[in-house]
Design a protein around this motif. Structure first.
Motif, mmCIF file in Angstrom:
data_model
loop_
_atom_site.group_PDB
_atom_site.id
_atom_site.type_symbol
_atom_site.label_atom_id
_atom_site.label_comp_id
_atom_site.label_asym_id
_atom_site.label_seq_id
_atom_site.Cartn_x
_atom_site.Cartn_y
_atom_site.Cartn_z
ATOM 1 N N THR A 32 46.843 43.231 79.868
ATOM 2 C CA THR A 32 47.355 42.390 80.944
ATOM 3 C C THR A 32 47.402 43.255 82.204
ATOM 4 O O THR A 32 47.621 44.462 82.111
ATOM 5 C CB THR A 32 48.744 41.816 80.576
ATOM 6 N N ALA A 33 47.138 42.653 83.351
ATOM 7 C CA ALA A 33 47.088 43.439 84.587
ATOM 8 C C ALA A 33 47.738 42.657 85.725
ATOM 9 O O ALA A 33 47.717 41.420 85.744
ATOM 10 C CB ALA A 33 45.635 43.758 84.940
ATOM 11 N N ARG A 34 48.324 43.413 86.647
ATOM 12 C CA ARG A 34 48.912 42.787 87.835
ATOM 13 C C ARG A 34 48.232 43.359 89.067
ATOM 14 O O ARG A 34 48.356 44.563 89.335
ATOM 15 C CB ARG A 34 50.410 43.060 87.889
ATOM 16 N N PRO A 35 47.469 42.538 89.805
ATOM 17 C CA PRO A 35 46.835 43.035 91.032
ATOM 18 C C PRO A 35 47.891 43.530 92.016
ATOM 19 O O PRO A 35 49.026 43.028 92.033
ATOM 20 C CB PRO A 35 46.103 41.811 91.590
ATOM 21 N N SER A 36 47.534 44.507 92.832
ATOM 22 C CA SER A 36 48.507 45.102 93.764
ATOM 23 C C SER A 36 49.012 44.080 94.775
ATOM 24 O O SER A 36 50.110 44.219 95.312
ATOM 25 C CB SER A 36 47.871 46.292 94.483
ATOM 26 N N SER A 37 48.213 43.023 95.022
ATOM 27 C CA SER A 37 48.598 42.026 96.029
ATOM 28 C C SER A 37 49.417 40.873 95.443
ATOM 29 O O SER A 37 49.729 39.919 96.134
ATOM 30 C CB SER A 37 47.331 41.449 96.663
ATOM 31 N N SER A 38 49.748 40.951 94.148
ATOM 32 C CA SER A 38 50.375 39.799 93.481
ATOM 33 C C SER A 38 51.538 40.266 92.607
ATOM 34 O O SER A 38 51.633 41.428 92.238
ATOM 35 C CB SER A 38 49.315 39.097 92.627
ATOM 36 N N LYS A 39 52.426 39.303 92.300
ATOM 37 C CA LYS A 39 53.535 39.630 91.389
ATOM 38 C C LYS A 39 53.286 39.056 90.003
ATOM 39 O O LYS A 39 54.084 39.241 89.092
ATOM 40 C CB LYS A 39 54.844 39.054 91.936
ATOM 41 N N TRP A 41 51.388 38.586 86.402
ATOM 42 C CA TRP A 41 50.571 39.310 85.423
ATOM 43 C C TRP A 41 49.452 38.402 84.926
ATOM 44 O O TRP A 41 49.700 37.249 84.567
ATOM 45 C CB TRP A 41 51.429 39.772 84.239
ATOM 46 N N LEU A 42 48.232 38.915 84.927
ATOM 47 C CA LEU A 42 47.080 38.139 84.445
ATOM 48 C C LEU A 42 46.755 38.553 83.023
ATOM 49 O O LEU A 42 46.840 39.743 82.677
ATOM 50 C CB LEU A 42 45.866 38.401 85.335
ATOM 51 N N ASP A 45 41.315 36.343 79.643
ATOM 52 C CA ASP A 45 40.183 35.771 80.380
ATOM 53 C C ASP A 45 40.444 35.663 81.883
ATOM 54 O O ASP A 45 39.509 35.617 82.681
ATOM 55 C CB ASP A 45 39.831 34.385 79.817
ATOM 56 N N GLN A 46 41.720 35.629 82.291
ATOM 57 C CA GLN A 46 42.033 35.542 83.725
ATOM 58 C C GLN A 46 41.542 36.792 84.468
ATOM 59 O O GLN A 46 41.258 36.746 85.664
ATOM 60 C CB GLN A 46 43.545 35.381 83.917
ATOM 61 N N LEU A 47 41.435 37.908 83.732
ATOM 62 C CA LEU A 47 40.986 39.160 84.358
ATOM 63 C C LEU A 47 39.486 39.143 84.648
ATOM 64 O O LEU A 47 38.985 39.990 85.389
ATOM 65 C CB LEU A 47 41.294 40.346 83.431
ATOM 66 N N LEU A 48 38.754 38.212 84.024
ATOM 67 C CA LEU A 48 37.305 38.150 84.208
ATOM 68 C C LEU A 48 36.905 37.271 85.386
ATOM 69 O O LEU A 48 35.728 37.156 85.708
ATOM 70 C CB LEU A 48 36.635 37.635 82.926
ATOM 71 N N SER A 49 37.881 36.631 86.038
ATOM 72 C CA SER A 49 37.572 35.727 87.148
ATOM 73 C C SER A 49 36.916 36.493 88.302
ATOM 74 O O SER A 49 37.414 37.551 88.713
ATOM 75 C CB SER A 49 38.866 35.070 87.638
ATOM 76 N N ARG A 60 48.628 47.075 81.562
ATOM 77 C CA ARG A 60 49.412 47.309 80.332
ATOM 78 C C ARG A 60 48.545 46.924 79.140
ATOM 79 O O ARG A 60 47.959 45.846 79.117
ATOM 80 C CB ARG A 60 50.695 46.465 80.336
ATOM 81 N N ARG A 61 48.490 47.821 78.170
ATOM 82 C CA ARG A 61 47.689 47.560 76.963
ATOM 83 C C ARG A 61 48.597 47.586 75.733
ATOM 84 O O ARG A 61 49.453 48.457 75.618
ATOM 85 C CB ARG A 61 46.616 48.630 76.784
#
Length: 433
Positions: A32-39, A41-42, A45-49, A60-61
């Motif tokens: 799961t990842a959180r882009p620096s510009s957002s609060k 967590w993705l 599959d959301q990370l592949l957009s 976070r893994r």
């Protein structure tokens, strides 16, 4: 549609789909990842957009060094997978799950709790990767050596580690398994360090550097020669290529600036430019394609960096971990030790049926280099034959899909009622790990 879900739960990617199908429904990052510009967590599959800007994203893994260290995070990723992507109803579904070799009993217990108590799956079968790879390769070539001898050596170069595992009659011989604590994650981290030291700080850019590694790295067949070529200036350096980082405005993903330039290294072994004549001929050909303004220009308005010897020094780790100060043998020695742990009658068959699987075997010339390293270590009377899977990332999943569609599968599973009556430890004995 089959009521068996096959989940190859890797440290880097999750492959999920239905038993009996050739390809999985989804291949998504197991993180799961959180882009620096957002609060927000993705997940998966959301990370592949293509519209998501993952520059300097916080990551976070659930897996670390091959062990499940965060079951709650894994549970939330699975929940997203089962509801949004696979769209299944777990109480009516059986699950075939892959697990790393030598998983600790405490981790097995927490996985069983998630599957039976949180998701309420009808039944569970747990397998390790090598036996599924062996099953798939044996069924692909019913008249081949792997199928006839029912014996193979599976080399799994995954995200967290590399295993050399002998498989006999669809069972992994645990006493013969050898492990290197070196996988795709370590290679990406090494590439991050090299690029950060030489050009631009990319220590936080896991997704971008994974992409750089997959697109630009390759295995060298002669490291000393290639290091000499990598020192040459301008057009004489056939390994030089440029990668453009995303700017977050016009493009969200990084890309290779000139794909033709990136593929020039293929001509090194094809024409043997280590001989002066071959090199001269090659360079003369390149002059036509070489645009003088592009040759030296690193455009400072764009974030970009140049790679030269990093392209082959990163995969070199797998063959020479000692060069980085790791107290471990290289992959070829690991394979020899694994085979020597087995019965001498199996040695000739194992050397002749080495199967490569896992994403880190996708580097160009990987099998060729491994054979070159292995041959001097193997007795002369044995043949060495290395087979790369047609798709090393999906090989384990396809083996699971094949097993899930077999008529005996339901009888091999542990049901929810058995789990509730006997507990995790008793049920696990059925899987003979």
């Amino acid at each position: 549609m089959s009521n068996v879900v096959v989940l190859d739960n890797g440290g880097g990617l999750i492959k999920g789909g239905f038993g009996g199908e050739r390809d999985p429904t989804c291949v998504v990052p197991n993180c799961t990842a959180r882009p620096s510009s957002s609060k927000k967590w993705l997940l998966a599959d959301q990370l592949l957009s293509p519209t998501e800007d993952l520059t300097s994203a916080t990551l976070r893994r659930p897996f670390d060094r091959g062990h499940l260290i965060n079951p709650d995070l894994q549970s939330s990723i699975w929940a997203h997978l089962f509801t949004s992507i696979l769209k299944i109803h777990p109480p009516n579904t059986s699950l075939l799950l892959t697990e790393p070799l030598f998983t600790l009993p405490s981790i097995q217990r927490s996985v069983d709790e998630i599957i039976f108590e949180d998701f309420n799956f009808k039944a569970l079968f747990v397998s390790d990767s090598p036996s599924l790879v062996h099953l798939y390769e044996a069924s692909r070539r019913p008249y081949g050596l792997v199928s006839k001898a029912q014996c193979s050596l599976v080399v799994d170069c995954g995200f967290s580690f590399t295993h050399a595992a002998p498989v006999f009659q669809n069972f992994t011989l645990n006493y013969g398994v050898k492990r290197m604590d070196l996988g795709g994650k370590a290679l990406t981290n090494y590439l991050k360090e090299l690029v950060s030291y030489r050009s631009v700080n990319v220590m936080d850019e896991s997704f971008i550097m994974d992409d750089v590694k997959e697109k630009l790295c390759f295995v060298s067949l002669d490291v000393q020669r290639d290091l000499k070529i990598a020192r040459k200036p301008g057009k004489y350096n056939m390994f030089r290529c440029t990668y453009v980082l995303p700017d977050g405005v016009t493009y969200m993903k990084g890309f290779v600036k000139d794909p033709n330039e990136a593929n020039r290294y293929l001509a090194v072994d094809a024409r043997n430019p280590s001989s002066p004549a071959g090199e001269k001929e090659y360079v003369e050909q390149q002059v036509v394609n070489d645009k003088p303004q592009d040759r030296r220009s690193i455009d400072l308005t764009k974030n970009e960096f140049t790679l030269t010897n990093e392209r082959f020094l990163v995969p070199e780790m797998i063959f020479r971990p000692a060069d980085l100060g790791m107290n471990q043998a290289g992959l070829a020695e690991c394979i020899v030790r694994s085979i020597n742990s087995c019965h001498p009658y199996l040695h000739p068959v194992l050397y002749e049926s080495i199967i490569l699987t896992g994403g880190s075997t996708l580097f160009p010339r990987f099998a060729e280099r491994l054979e070159k390293e292995l041959r001097p270590l193997v007795p002369d009377e044995f043949q060495v034959k290395i087979t790369a899977q047609e798709d090393p990332i999906l090989g384990v999943w396809r083996g699971g899909s094949l097993l899930a569609s077999s008529p005996d599968f339901e009888a091999m599973c542990v049901t929810k009622a058995e789990y509730e009556e006997l507990g995790s430890a008793r049920c696990r004995r059925r899987f003979l790990h």
